[in-house]
Design a protein around this motif. Sequence first.
Motif, PDB file in Angstrom:
ATOM      1  N   ASP A 103      32.580  17.657  12.181  1.00 35.13           N
ATOM      2  CA  ASP A 103      33.231  17.322  13.087  1.00 35.13           C
ATOM      3  C   ASP A 103      32.782  17.678  14.551  1.00 35.13           C
ATOM      4  N   GLN A 104      33.493  18.987  13.898  1.00 34.83           N
ATOM      5  CA  GLN A 104      32.864  20.037  15.216  1.00 34.83           C
ATOM      6  C   GLN A 104      31.742  19.833  15.955  1.00 34.83           C
ATOM      7  N   VAL A 105      30.684  19.881  14.734  1.00 34.10           N
ATOM      8  CA  VAL A 105      29.306  19.985  15.442  1.00 34.10           C
ATOM      9  C   VAL A 105      28.546  18.743  15.895  1.00 34.10           C
ATOM     10  N   ASP A 106      29.204  17.919  15.424  1.00 37.53           N
ATOM     11  CA  ASP A 106      29.112  15.979  16.146  1.00 37.53           C
ATOM     12  C   ASP A 106      29.490  15.904  17.257  1.00 37.53           C
ATOM     13  N   ARG A 107      30.660  16.780  17.606  1.00 40.26           N
ATOM     14  CA  ARG A 107      32.051  16.673  18.836  1.00 40.26           C
ATOM     15  C   ARG A 107      30.934  17.819  19.585  1.00 40.26           C
ATOM     16  N   GLY A 138      28.034  18.786  19.722  1.00 36.99           N
ATOM     17  CA  GLY A 138      26.052  18.310  20.296  1.00 36.99           C
ATOM     18  C   GLY A 138      26.023  16.719  21.300  1.00 36.99           C
ATOM     19  N   GLU A 139      27.261  15.677  21.205  1.00 35.96           N
ATOM     20  CA  GLU A 139      27.838  15.116  21.334  1.00 35.96           C
ATOM     21  C   GLU A 139      28.499  14.937  23.708  1.00 35.96           C
ATOM     22  N   ALA A 140      29.353  15.778  23.398  1.00 39.76           N
ATOM     23  CA  ALA A 140      29.766  16.959  24.540  1.00 39.76           C
ATOM     24  C   ALA A 140      28.244  17.518  25.415  1.00 39.76           C
ATOM     25  N   LEU A 141      27.555  18.276  24.353  1.00 36.09           N
ATOM     26  CA  LEU A 141      25.836  18.717  25.416  1.00 36.09           C
ATOM     27  C   LEU A 141      25.053  17.588  25.533  1.00 36.09           C
ATOM     28  N   SER A 142      24.968  16.670  24.626  1.00 38.48           N
ATOM     29  CA  SER A 142      24.068  15.156  25.169  1.00 38.48           C
ATOM     30  C   SER A 142      24.575  14.097  26.729  1.00 38.48           C
ATOM     31  N   ASN A 143      25.451  14.944  27.072  1.00 42.68           N
ATOM     32  CA  ASN A 143      26.391  13.599  27.948  1.00 42.68           C
ATOM     33  C   ASN A 143      25.619  15.438  29.398  1.00 42.68           C
ATOM     34  N   GLN A 144      25.426  16.050  29.169  1.00 46.01           N
ATOM     35  CA  GLN A 144      25.135  17.118  30.625  1.00 46.01           C
ATOM     36  C   GLN A 144      23.771  16.650  30.818  1.00 46.01           C
ATOM     37  N   GLN A 145      23.689  17.075  32.604  1.00 41.96           N
ATOM     38  CA  GLN A 145      23.089  16.952  33.493  1.00 41.96           C
ATOM     39  C   GLN A 145      21.843  17.605  32.840  1.00 41.96           C
ATOM     40  N   ALA A 160      26.954  24.671   6.426  1.00 46.12           N
ATOM     41  CA  ALA A 160      26.852  23.620   5.866  1.00 46.12           C
ATOM     42  C   ALA A 160      27.618  22.252   7.094  1.00 46.12           C
ATOM     43  N   ALA A 161      27.774  22.498   7.714  1.00 43.65           N
ATOM     44  CA  ALA A 161      28.804  21.577   8.984  1.00 43.65           C
ATOM     45  C   ALA A 161      27.714  20.959   9.450  1.00 43.65           C
ATOM     46  N   THR A 162      26.334  21.344   9.547  1.00 43.19           N
ATOM     47  CA  THR A 162      25.276  21.289  10.252  1.00 43.19           C
ATOM     48  C   THR A 162      24.417  19.954   9.403  1.00 43.19           C
ATOM     49  N   LEU A 163      24.878  18.418   9.393  1.00 43.53           N
ATOM     50  CA  LEU A 163      24.123  17.653   8.519  1.00 43.53           C
ATOM     51  C   LEU A 163      22.681  17.123   8.489  1.00 43.53           C
ATOM     52  N   LYS A 164      22.182  17.329   7.009  1.00 41.29           N
ATOM     53  CA  LYS A 164      21.057  16.928   7.364  1.00 41.29           C
ATOM     54  C   LYS A 164      20.701  14.489   7.664  1.00 41.29           C
ATOM     55  N   PRO A 165      19.304  14.708   8.518  1.00 40.73           N
ATOM     56  CA  PRO A 165      18.366  15.322   9.301  1.00 40.73           C
ATOM     57  C   PRO A 165      18.669  16.172  10.193  1.00 40.73           C
ATOM     58  N   THR A 217      18.671  16.508  13.899  1.00 41.44           N
ATOM     59  CA  THR A 217      19.108  15.955  15.156  1.00 41.44           C
ATOM     60  C   THR A 217      18.515  17.056  16.384  1.00 41.44           C
ATOM     61  N   LYS A 218      18.527  16.023  17.580  1.00 42.32           N
ATOM     62  CA  LYS A 218      18.460  17.042  18.958  1.00 42.32           C
ATOM     63  C   LYS A 218      19.285  17.478  18.928  1.00 42.32           C
ATOM     64  N   LYS A 219      20.691  17.066  19.029  1.00 41.19           N
ATOM     65  CA  LYS A 219      22.304  17.470  19.568  1.00 41.19           C
ATOM     66  C   LYS A 219      22.440  18.187  18.012  1.00 41.19           C
ATOM     67  N   ARG A 220      22.453  18.718  17.495  1.00 41.48           N
ATOM     68  CA  ARG A 220      22.376  19.101  16.280  1.00 41.48           C
ATOM     69  C   ARG A 220      21.899  20.135  16.435  1.00 41.48           C
ATOM     70  N   CYS A 221      20.184  20.227  16.456  1.00 39.37           N
ATOM     71  CA  CYS A 221      19.847  21.706  16.581  1.00 39.37           C
ATOM     72  C   CYS A 221      19.840  22.161  17.749  1.00 39.37           C
ATOM     73  N   ALA A 222      21.141  21.620  19.140  1.00 43.18           N
ATOM     74  CA  ALA A 222      20.928  22.104  20.203  1.00 43.18           C
ATOM     75  C   ALA A 222      22.655  23.184  19.733  1.00 43.18           C
ATOM     76  N   VAL A 223      23.104  23.109  19.206  1.00 36.45           N
ATOM     77  CA  VAL A 223      24.065  23.284  18.731  1.00 36.45           C
ATOM     78  C   VAL A 223      23.804  24.797  18.234  1.00 36.45           C
ATOM     79  N   LEU A 224      22.865  24.567  17.246  1.00 36.64           N
ATOM     80  CA  LEU A 224      22.925  25.988  16.119  1.00 36.64           C
ATOM     81  C   LEU A 224      22.033  27.026  17.559  1.00 36.64           C
ATOM     82  N   ALA A 225      21.035  25.775  18.618  1.00 34.73           N
ATOM     83  CA  ALA A 225      20.038  26.918  19.793  1.00 34.73           C
ATOM     84  C   ALA A 225      21.906  28.047  20.431  1.00 34.73           C
TER      85      ALA A 225
END
Length: 270
Positions: free
Chosen positions: A81-85, A87-94, A139-144, A146-154
């Motif tokens: 849930d944290q990873v998804d949250r 990723g969503e917060a990052l996707s809303n940024q300029q 373990a929390a970064t579920l497949k596939p 995505t760009k949001k999850r990869c941004a969190v890993l980065a």
Amino acid sequence: MGFDPRRWSSATKPHGRQTVTSNVDALLAENDSLRREVLQLKRQLDLLRQREWTQSRSTQQKRSQEPRQEREEAPPTVSADQVDRWGEALSNQQGWSSLRLRELECLIDGLNRASFHPHLTLQQRLDRLMPGLGADLFAATLKPLTKKRCAVLAAFALYGIRTREWLDEDPQRVVFELQNRQHSARQGRRTRTDQRASDRNSESYGRSGQSSEFFMRKAFNILGLKPGASQELIKKAYRRLVKQYHPDIGGSADEFRKINDAYQQLMTKE
């Protein structure tokens, strides 16, 4: 010849000598009794030591198992849930639209190779910084992926154990940093032919050539070197500053980015 204590005396004259004791046999018997008693006490002491060692080892085993049980029962440091949250917060940024999934994956690989342990994966590196962090994150970064999850890993590759604070408090800054890193990586992939062509173009304009020289001097200054320093000195200065400013050990991400950009600029210079 043997010595008979019954005939011993401290007197110098034979007629003045006195018998020490007439009951030597009783003394010898008492000595044997004492020896047997000492042996028995030694056996009892050995048994007590063996029992104490066994109890101590059992206690140590229990203590070593307790942290493992606590880790198994403790909640994960990062949840899906944290990873998804995040990723969503990052996707809303300029600036989010300028990020690319493939470039984020390359950025993670590049940051790992620039870390203190270049042979480790991101998960292994995070687990060294904080036991369980890397395993929980992946373990929390579920497949596939995505760009949001990869941004969190980065972001974790960039900020290390401080990543959660940055993602919660300033996601816009995280996107900005990822943008800068991607831009630096793109600049680093420019071919030498492109660099020579751009240098010739800049030299055709008087002021542009001066601007390029200014940025080179600035890059040397950031690394604490004099203009014209050799590549070996540049590498040594870069390694020294990375150990001081790397975000994994609590350094400034801004300073680390400047150091990395200056290093890339000087190492790609013809």
